[in-house]
Design a protein around this motif. Structure first.
Motif, mmCIF file in Angstrom:
data_model
loop_
_atom_site.group_PDB
_atom_site.id
_atom_site.type_symbol
_atom_site.label_atom_id
_atom_site.label_comp_id
_atom_site.label_asym_id
_atom_site.label_seq_id
_atom_site.Cartn_x
_atom_site.Cartn_y
_atom_site.Cartn_z
ATOM 1 N N LYS A 197 -35.057 -16.554 79.009
ATOM 2 C CA LYS A 197 -34.382 -15.982 79.587
ATOM 3 C C LYS A 197 -34.345 -14.299 79.497
ATOM 4 C CE LYS A 197 -31.034 -19.497 77.862
ATOM 5 N NZ LYS A 197 -29.612 -19.446 77.272
ATOM 6 N N HIS A 220 -34.203 -12.879 83.569
ATOM 7 C CA HIS A 220 -33.033 -12.123 83.698
ATOM 8 C C HIS A 220 -34.038 -10.223 84.590
ATOM 9 C CE1 HIS A 220 -30.150 -8.837 83.378
ATOM 10 N NE2 HIS A 220 -30.822 -8.258 82.840
ATOM 11 N N CYS A 221 -35.306 -10.346 83.979
ATOM 12 C CA CYS A 221 -35.364 -8.853 84.434
ATOM 13 C C CYS A 221 -35.993 -9.164 85.828
ATOM 14 C CB CYS A 221 -36.744 -8.034 83.831
ATOM 15 S SG CYS A 221 -35.755 -7.508 81.855
ATOM 16 N N LEU A 251 -34.928 -11.069 87.849
ATOM 17 C CA LEU A 251 -33.771 -10.613 88.803
ATOM 18 C C LEU A 251 -33.542 -9.435 88.936
ATOM 19 C CD1 LEU A 251 -30.674 -13.211 87.520
ATOM 20 C CD2 LEU A 251 -32.551 -14.024 89.820
ATOM 21 N N VAL A 252 -33.471 -8.891 88.570
ATOM 22 C CA VAL A 252 -33.026 -7.441 88.294
ATOM 23 C C VAL A 252 -33.905 -6.476 89.064
ATOM 24 C CG1 VAL A 252 -33.441 -4.824 86.425
ATOM 25 C CG2 VAL A 252 -31.365 -7.095 86.324
ATOM 26 N N CYS A 312 -27.342 -6.397 87.020
ATOM 27 C CA CYS A 312 -27.547 -6.950 88.869
ATOM 28 C C CYS A 312 -26.998 -6.527 89.333
ATOM 29 C CB CYS A 312 -27.552 -8.518 88.003
ATOM 30 S SG CYS A 312 -28.736 -9.140 87.444
ATOM 31 N N ALA A 354 -27.988 -2.693 89.359
ATOM 32 C CA ALA A 354 -29.694 -2.658 89.910
ATOM 33 C C ALA A 354 -29.377 -2.590 91.359
ATOM 34 C CB ALA A 354 -30.641 -3.836 89.148
ATOM 35 N N ASN A 367 -32.113 0.244 82.778
ATOM 36 C CA ASN A 367 -32.028 -1.422 82.096
ATOM 37 C C ASN A 367 -31.627 -1.838 80.951
ATOM 38 O OD1 ASN A 367 -34.471 -3.845 83.275
ATOM 39 N ND2 ASN A 367 -32.587 -4.293 82.079
#
Lengths: 142, 140
Positions: free
Chosen positions: A100, A104-105, A107-108, B113, B116, B128
């Motif tokens: 997870k 998430h990272c 997606l970022v 998100c 970002a 982040n």
């Protein structure tokens, strides 16, 4: 949770736009994961995890290549990722919670680099896709 | 309790000062409802949530997102005493609204998100990492 045909199209289109940057984004996602979720570093005691590390770059490319393969076989993830699934279950044994964090990272990272593509609908599709990949990779754990 | 160093507080406040709190709030809440549709269960009175477009343009979603993010801003002003700052909201979410705390984590991730998405290359790994650290303790 099932990937709809719209989800699959969104993922293929987005991944297509990423093209040859996939490796670079894989590495960036890893770096973000190590930074934001330091417990993930425990799986890489043998790595230099400093910014720009060639080991992280190489590993990011590996992760990206696996995801590219997953996209290409999005209709049959369990078969396409079977070897990776064995690896994670019997050798690496990365705790499921970490998938997870990396998802998430990812997606970022994609949000940062492809703001036009990262619409709410594509965001949802990508999140579902990463979740589906994670489920396959942890499917043989027990 | 101070879980952020002085440098980290500086980074968070620096980033937050550039955030359009009203817009980002609506976008974050909207994306929460799109990406994790089961969270819509708390917003049955909000009208049309039938598609991503409907959700993102829904006036009640935007208004509520603005409210939520303004609360975050208040939290940042009281970052050394988040428990005190959020005591009333915490009671409300627990005793009256019955919101599973997992939803706060989901919203926090979506907010990261969105930041970002807005800040692009400026949103470096240090920024982040402060997202989860700052936002998750917010659900006291």
């Amino acid at each position: 949770m099932v990937l709809s045909s719209a989800d699959k199209n969104n993922v293929k289109a987005c991944w297509g736009k990423i093209g040859s940057h996939a490796g670079e984004y894989g590495a960036e996602a890893l770096e973000r994961t190590f930074c934001s979720f330091p417990t993930t570093k425990t799986y890489f005691p043998h790595f230099d995890l400093s910014h720009g590390s060639t080991q992280v770059q190489a590993h990011g490319q590996k992760v990206a290549d696996a995801l590219t393969k997953a996209v290409a076989h999005i209709d049959d993830l369990p078969n396409a990722l079977s070897d990776l699934s064995d690896l994670h279950a019997y050798k690496l044994r990365v705790d499921p919670v970490n998938f997870k964090f990396l998802s998430h990272c990812l997606l970022v990272t994609l949000a940062c680099h492809h703001p036009e593509e990262f619409t709410p609908a594509v965001h949802a599709s990508l999140d579902k896709f990463f979740s589906a990949v994670s489920t396959v990779l942890t499917s043989k754990y027990r | 309790m101070s879980f952020l160093s002085a440098e980290e507080k500086g980074l968070v406040n620096g980033l937050w000062s550039k955030v359009n709190v009203d817009e980002v709030g609506g976008e974050a809440l909207g994306r929460l409802l799109v990406v994790y549709p089961w969270t819509q269960r708390f917003f049955q009175s909000f009208g049309d949530l039938s598609s991503a477009d409907a959700i993102m343009s829904n006036a009640k979603v935007k208004a509520h997102g603005k409210k939520v993010l303004n609360s975050f801003s208040d939290g940042l002003k009281n970052i050394d005493d988040l428990k005190g700052a959020f005591a009333k909201l915490s009671e409300l979410h627990c005793d009256k609204l019955h919101v599973d705390p997992e939803n706060f984590r989901l919203l926090g991730n979506v907010l990261v998100c969105v930041l970002a998405h807005h800040f692009g290359h400026e949103f470096n790994p240090q920024g982040n990492s402060l997202g989860p650290q700052t936002l998750i303790p917010g659900h006291v």
